[in-house]
Write a protein that holds these residues in place. Structure first.
Motif, PDB file in Angstrom:
ATOM      1  N   GLN A  34      22.240  26.251  -1.929  1.00 23.56           N
ATOM      2  CA  GLN A  34      20.788  26.177  -2.119  1.00 23.56           C
ATOM      3  C   GLN A  34      20.481  24.694  -2.267  1.00 23.56           C
ATOM      4  N   PRO A  35      19.213  24.281  -2.085  1.00 26.37           N
ATOM      5  CA  PRO A  35      18.955  22.838  -2.181  1.00 26.37           C
ATOM      6  C   PRO A  35      19.456  22.280  -3.517  1.00 26.37           C
ATOM      7  N   PRO A  36      20.273  21.224  -3.500  1.00 28.29           N
ATOM      8  CA  PRO A  36      20.747  20.632  -4.752  1.00 28.29           C
ATOM      9  C   PRO A  36      19.631  19.830  -5.420  1.00 28.29           C
ATOM     10  N   HIS A  37      19.813  19.515  -6.694  1.00 24.80           N
ATOM     11  CA  HIS A  37      18.900  18.598  -7.393  1.00 24.80           C
ATOM     12  C   HIS A  37      19.153  17.188  -6.852  1.00 24.80           C
ATOM     13  N   LEU A  38      18.140  16.332  -6.973  1.00 25.10           N
ATOM     14  CA  LEU A  38      18.264  14.993  -6.392  1.00 25.10           C
ATOM     15  C   LEU A  38      17.857  13.927  -7.402  1.00 25.10           C
ATOM     16  N   LEU A  39      18.719  12.933  -7.578  1.00 20.98           N
ATOM     17  CA  LEU A  39      18.398  11.794  -8.437  1.00 20.98           C
ATOM     18  C   LEU A  39      18.551  10.535  -7.592  1.00 20.98           C
ATOM     19  N   VAL A  40      17.454   9.798  -7.441  1.00 21.90           N
ATOM     20  CA  VAL A  40      17.456   8.595  -6.623  1.00 21.90           C
ATOM     21  C   VAL A  40      17.425   7.398  -7.581  1.00 21.90           C
ATOM     22  N   MET A  41      18.350   6.448  -7.413  1.00 19.17           N
ATOM     23  CA  MET A  41      18.369   5.293  -8.329  1.00 19.17           C
ATOM     24  C   MET A  41      18.021   4.018  -7.580  1.00 19.17           C
ATOM     25  N   THR A  42      17.255   3.156  -8.216  1.00 15.89           N
ATOM     26  CA  THR A  42      17.053   1.837  -7.623  1.00 15.89           C
ATOM     27  C   THR A  42      17.012   0.792  -8.726  1.00 15.89           C
ATOM     28  N   ALA A  43      17.619  -0.361  -8.436  1.00 16.61           N
ATOM     29  CA  ALA A  43      17.582  -1.480  -9.390  1.00 16.61           C
ATOM     30  C   ALA A  43      16.517  -2.475  -8.951  1.00 16.61           C
ATOM     31  N   THR A  44      15.792  -2.141  -7.868  1.00 16.78           N
ATOM     32  CA  THR A  44      14.701  -3.015  -7.442  1.00 16.78           C
ATOM     33  C   THR A  44      13.465  -2.502  -8.152  1.00 16.78           C
ATOM     34  N   PRO A  45      12.976  -3.201  -9.166  1.00 13.86           N
ATOM     35  CA  PRO A  45      11.830  -2.652  -9.896  1.00 13.86           C
ATOM     36  C   PRO A  45      10.640  -2.502  -8.961  1.00 13.86           C
ATOM     37  N   ILE A  46       9.955  -1.394  -9.089  1.00  8.42           N
ATOM     38  CA  ILE A  46       8.827  -1.112  -8.207  1.00  8.42           C
ATOM     39  C   ILE A  46       7.604  -0.953  -9.099  1.00  8.42           C
ATOM     40  N   PRO A  47       6.547  -1.743  -8.869  1.00 10.90           N
ATOM     41  CA  PRO A  47       5.348  -1.558  -9.687  1.00 10.90           C
ATOM     42  C   PRO A  47       4.903  -0.090  -9.650  1.00 10.90           C
ATOM     43  N   ARG A  48       4.301   0.349 -10.739  1.00 11.64           N
ATOM     44  CA  ARG A  48       3.985   1.765 -10.916  1.00 11.64           C
ATOM     45  C   ARG A  48       3.201   2.346  -9.741  1.00 11.64           C
ATOM     46  N   THR A  49       2.204   1.583  -9.263  1.00  8.44           N
ATOM     47  CA  THR A  49       1.381   2.132  -8.184  1.00  8.44           C
ATOM     48  C   THR A  49       2.165   2.269  -6.891  1.00  8.44           C
ATOM     49  N   VAL A  50       3.096   1.328  -6.657  1.00  9.14           N
ATOM     50  CA  VAL A  50       3.888   1.431  -5.423  1.00  9.14           C
ATOM     51  C   VAL A  50       4.799   2.647  -5.538  1.00  9.14           C
ATOM     52  N   ALA A  51       5.345   2.852  -6.735  1.00  7.88           N
ATOM     53  CA  ALA A  51       6.195   4.029  -6.936  1.00  7.88           C
ATOM     54  C   ALA A  51       5.385   5.298  -6.671  1.00  7.88           C
ATOM     55  N   MET A  52       4.112   5.302  -7.145  1.00  9.92           N
ATOM     56  CA  MET A  52       3.281   6.498  -6.941  1.00  9.92           C
ATOM     57  C   MET A  52       2.942   6.682  -5.471  1.00  9.92           C
ATOM     58  N   ASP A  70      11.791 -10.519 -16.129  1.00 12.98           N
ATOM     59  CA  ASP A  70      11.173  -9.200 -16.016  1.00 12.98           C
ATOM     60  C   ASP A  70      11.049  -8.809 -14.547  1.00 12.98           C
ATOM     61  N   GLY A  71      11.893  -7.876 -14.145  1.00 15.60           N
ATOM     62  CA  GLY A  71      11.914  -7.472 -12.730  1.00 15.60           C
ATOM     63  C   GLY A  71      10.608  -6.864 -12.263  1.00 15.60           C
ATOM     64  N   PHE A  72       9.899  -6.182 -13.155  1.00 14.81           N
ATOM     65  CA  PHE A  72       8.629  -5.564 -12.743  1.00 14.81           C
ATOM     66  C   PHE A  72       7.586  -6.640 -12.467  1.00 14.81           C
ATOM     67  N   GLU A  73       7.595  -7.675 -13.304  1.00 12.94           N
ATOM     68  CA  GLU A  73       6.682  -8.801 -13.098  1.00 12.94           C
ATOM     69  C   GLU A  73       7.005  -9.468 -11.758  1.00 12.94           C
ATOM     70  N   LEU A  74       8.308  -9.672 -11.495  1.00 14.00           N
ATOM     71  CA  LEU A  74       8.719 -10.322 -10.238  1.00 14.00           C
ATOM     72  C   LEU A  74       8.359  -9.464  -9.033  1.00 14.00           C
ATOM     73  N   SER A  75       8.478  -8.145  -9.175  1.00 12.55           N
ATOM     74  CA  SER A  75       8.169  -7.303  -8.006  1.00 12.55           C
ATOM     75  C   SER A  75       6.681  -7.363  -7.693  1.00 12.55           C
ATOM     76  N   ARG A  76       5.851  -7.578  -8.726  1.00  8.15           N
ATOM     77  CA  ARG A  76       4.418  -7.760  -8.475  1.00  8.15           C
ATOM     78  C   ARG A  76       4.183  -9.068  -7.724  1.00  8.15           C
ATOM     79  N   ILE A  77       4.863 -10.136  -8.186  1.00 11.06           N
ATOM     80  CA  ILE A  77       4.709 -11.446  -7.536  1.00 11.06           C
ATOM     81  C   ILE A  77       5.149 -11.334  -6.076  1.00 11.06           C
TER      82      ILE A  77
END
Length: 739
Positions: free
Chosen positions: A433-451, A656-663
């Motif tokens: 059956q479809p397995p559960h999925l966990l996706v990991m990233t160390a590239t911080p993504i601003p919240r709106t981009v993630a959405m 702060d990776g989130f700050e840098l990802s915004r820049i």
């Protein structure tokens, strides 16, 4: 529904084949609807002219200005002549030049005092900004005689001129004329927003928004139109993602609940430290997801070094406890081997299932990569199909048809952005059956981009570093301006090694490929320091390692690591470095992700300006992983005032990776968050700015979820259905599938 064809009419029919061909080739516009959604980039007020002082160099520009002077000059002993016209807008002046026979018409048209729109490519000649042979369009009021002019200028000066994203083949005003021809069709545009939503948020209807964005009478018209069109983009995209989440929620999955005194409990008991609050919170979110009977789809964002692997491992152990298997997919062999090593080390005897000395609660942890020997590979495949191996870590080799699982319950994808849609789906297809999925990233993504980009995944964020992690000091080393700074950088590396630590040196290129000699020079003009630094081929691992071993780092043990080495050689180099036998590792970005050597405290990044902001942040995360402080030196030959140096300064200024990802995002603009940039199709986001419009995106996601819950097939919203079909051509549909 008979109203749809008005916007689907091909431009060839509406504008004629010649114009339609240029629009299709240069702007990707094919239908009346496409053209109506090609919005003005800005508006010039005829009253206050566009600022000439702010013209960007080497870009195709459109300006509105007044002719200050015009004169014909002879050259080549009188054989050649050119027309020089100076235009002004109060903020600055710009020179226009016309040559040869092309001077007669502009000489007659462009009399001092004349106002016109000019378009061309801004370049510099004799240290002055100029447009050579620009196209121009006289503005009507100039054509009137003086008596009528005063009257006409009154209505004319306040008008807003739309300036469209244009190309050399198609000036802004030609696009404006084409828009005029199709604008009546805007009245027939089907509205994708449900009436209740539109009225509740005070948004104008779509036909009105299209008329106002193209032909505004006031600035308020532009604001109304933009507010409405931004909502359309955010909402239609979020509906697409909400439908995907809804469909996923209908799929069956096996709930995986760890047994109380199983492998996970035994693992937690032997941890030499306590989990951070962040790790505990995120683990709970993941365990709650695993316990449901539809597949969990979760994105785990973690700062470099925040302990994502620990969280993922505990999720995998929970699934093994519940009788299932877990697979971890890594983008490179170096990373797969690294994960396998660190996971078996963390688990100790718990990873020795079925072996002598294995603990009571234990399982096998197997590695599967493309370069494994036949016997080892055969054994790994056997362990998977029988269920002896509860955990498998591998590269794309995991996806091959031959690989079969006993009962795949969880797929963990590391560094999501490196995997394509087919790869993730192929692995998910290996569960009963479809397995559960966990996706990991160390590239911080601003919240709106993630959405927006990962909108079909629930998001967990790890933003707290584990105790004992050291801060990393980052400095820019201006090698061209201050060569002694570079010499000092190598001294610092020596000092770290003398104190018992190790260092990385990162270069953009390997060095065994053909020399690419940078970009070709344009003409023979004297180049700036910035041009010179950009034209030089990027520094290479093999050259730099050789130079350091015989020069600045003579006497230290220096080794190289890059992607074209044999897998066994790569692994051997990494093992020696991890064991502390190598002092300095000169490498490409193969070390960017997941490589964990706590004793490495210094990193020197050569030609740092050739890397992106997020990539530099990733690389820097390889040092300071132990108790000693980390040091990262960004070496660049770019001059101080250049944008590249500003970017490096931003990286040095914050951890702060989130700050840098915004820049990063603000500098690159968001391109198309739906990945269209790679495929050459126009961006699906024309109005919406992912960073600025955070609130709209969050609201749209909420509204979209409610709309889809009430009407999953959108039967009562034909306009929304049509808009979705336009957004989700096959390519974008696939991109969303990637998550």
């Amino acid at each position: 529904m008979n109203s749809v064809p008005a916007l689907e009419e091909p431009l060839k029919k509406a504008l004629g084949p010649a114009t339609a061909k240029v629009m299709a080739e240069h702007l990707g516009l094919h239908t009346v609807g496409d053209l109506l959604h090609h919005y003005p980039r800005r508006y010039a007020e005829r009253g206050e002219l566009t600022r000439l002082a702010d013209l960007p160099l080497d870009e195709h520009v459109t300006v509105v200005a007044q002719v200050a002077s015009a004169r014909i000059l002879k050259f080549n002993g009188g054989a050649g002549q050119r027309l020089e016209v100076t235009i002004t807008d109060g903020s600055g002046q710009l020179q226009l030049v016309f040559f040869g026979r092309g001077i007669h018409k502009p000489h007659k048209d462009l009399l001092p005092g004349t106002r016109a729109m000019f378009a061309g490519k801004a370049s510099v000649f004799n240290r002055k900004m100029q447009l050579a042979h620009p196209a121009y369009e006289l503005l009507r009021a100039d054509a009137l005689d003086a008596g009528e002019a005063d009257e006409a200028i009154g209505s004319w000066a306040g008008a807003l001129l739309p300036i469209y994203p244009a190309t050399a083949k198609l000036e802004s005003w030609k696009i404006a004329k084409a828009v005029d021809m199709v604008l009546p069709s805007a009245r027939e545009a089907l509205d994708p927003l449900p009436d209740s939503l539109r009225e509740g948020r005070g948004l104008v209807p779509l036909p009105e928004a299209l008329l106002k964005v193209h032909r505004p009478h006031t600035k308020a018209d532009i604001a109304d139109a933009r507010a409405r069109l931004k909502w359309d983009e955010a909402f239609v995209l979020q509906v697409a993602l909400a439908r995907r989440r809804f469909a996923d929620a209908q799929l069956p999955a096996v709930a995986r609940v760890p047994r109380p005194d199983g492998l996970l409990t035994a693992f937690d008991a032997k941890l030499p430290f306590t989990l951070t609050d962040g790790q505990q919170k995120v683990s709970k979110e993941i365990f709650d997801g695993l316990a449901t009977e539809h597949p969990m789809h979760r994105l785990l964002q973690g700062e470099v070094g925040s302990g994502k692997t620990m969280v993922a491992l505990r999720a995998m152990l929970a699934v093994v406890d519940a009788g299932g298997q877990a697979a971890m997919l890594a983008p490179t062999e170096v990373l797969a081997q690294q994960h396998h090593r660190s996971i078996t080390e963390m688990m100790g005897e718990l990873a020795e299932g079925g072996m002598l000395g294995g603990a009571e609660h234990s399982t096998k942890v197997v590695l599967l990569t493309g370069s494994m020997g036949v016997a080892a590979r055969r054994q790994a495949l056997l362990d998977l199909v029988t269920g002896d191996a509860g955990i498998v870590i591998g590269t794309h080799a995991l996806i091959e048809d031959k690989v079969q699982f006993h009962d795949l319950g969880l797929v963990v994808v590391d560094e999501q952005h490196r995997f394509g849609v087919e790869q993730r789906d192929a692995l998910r297809g290996k569960g009963k059956q479809p397995p559960h999925l966990l996706v990991m990233t160390a590239t911080p993504i601003p919240r709106t981009v993630a959405m927006t980009v990962f909108g079909d995944l629930e998001t967990s964020v790890l933003d707290q570093l584990p105790a004992g992690r050291s801060p990393i000091a980052t400095h820019v080393v201006p090698a061209a301006d201050k060569p002694h700074f570079l010499a000092r950088a190598w001294e610092r590396v020596r000092e770290e090694v003398e104190n018992g630590h190790q260092a990385y040196v990162v270069c953009p290129r390997i060095g065994d490929e053909e020399e690419q000699g940078g970009k070709k020079g344009k003409g023979a003009k004297k180049e700036s320091a910035e041009d010179a630094a950009e034209k030089r081929p990027p520094l290479a691992v093999l050259d730099v390692a050789e130079e350091l071993a015989h020069g600045a780092l003579r006497g230290l043990k220096v080794e190289v690591l890059h992607g074209r080495m044999q897998p066994d050689d790569k692994d051997a180099v990494m093992r020696r470095f991890a064991a502390g036998e190598t002092d300095v590792l000169v490498a490409t970005t193969v070390i960017e992700v997941g490589v964990n050597v706590p004793n490495a405290t210094a990193m020197v990044i050569m030609d740092a300006d050739r890397f992106g902001v997020s990539q530099l942040h990733q690389l820097r995360g390889r040092v300071g992983r132990g108790s000693a402080a980390g040091l990262c030196l960004l070496v660049s030959e770019m001059p101080e005032a250049s944008p590249a140096r500003a970017r490096l300064g931003a990286v040095a200024a914050t951890l702060d990776g989130f700050e840098l990802s915004r820049i990063d995002l603000e500098q690159r603009r968001e391109g198309d968050v739906l990945g269209q940039a790679q495929s050459g199709v126009r961006s699906s986001l024309r109005m919406l700015a992912v960073i600025e419009d955070e609130e709209i995106i969050a609201d749209a996601r909420q509204e979209a979820t409610a709309v889809v819950a009430a009407d999953p097939d959108l039967e009562h919203l034909p306009g929304l259905h049509t808009a979705l079909d336009a957004l989700l051509d096959e390519e974008r549909e696939q991109y969303l599938d990637k998550g």
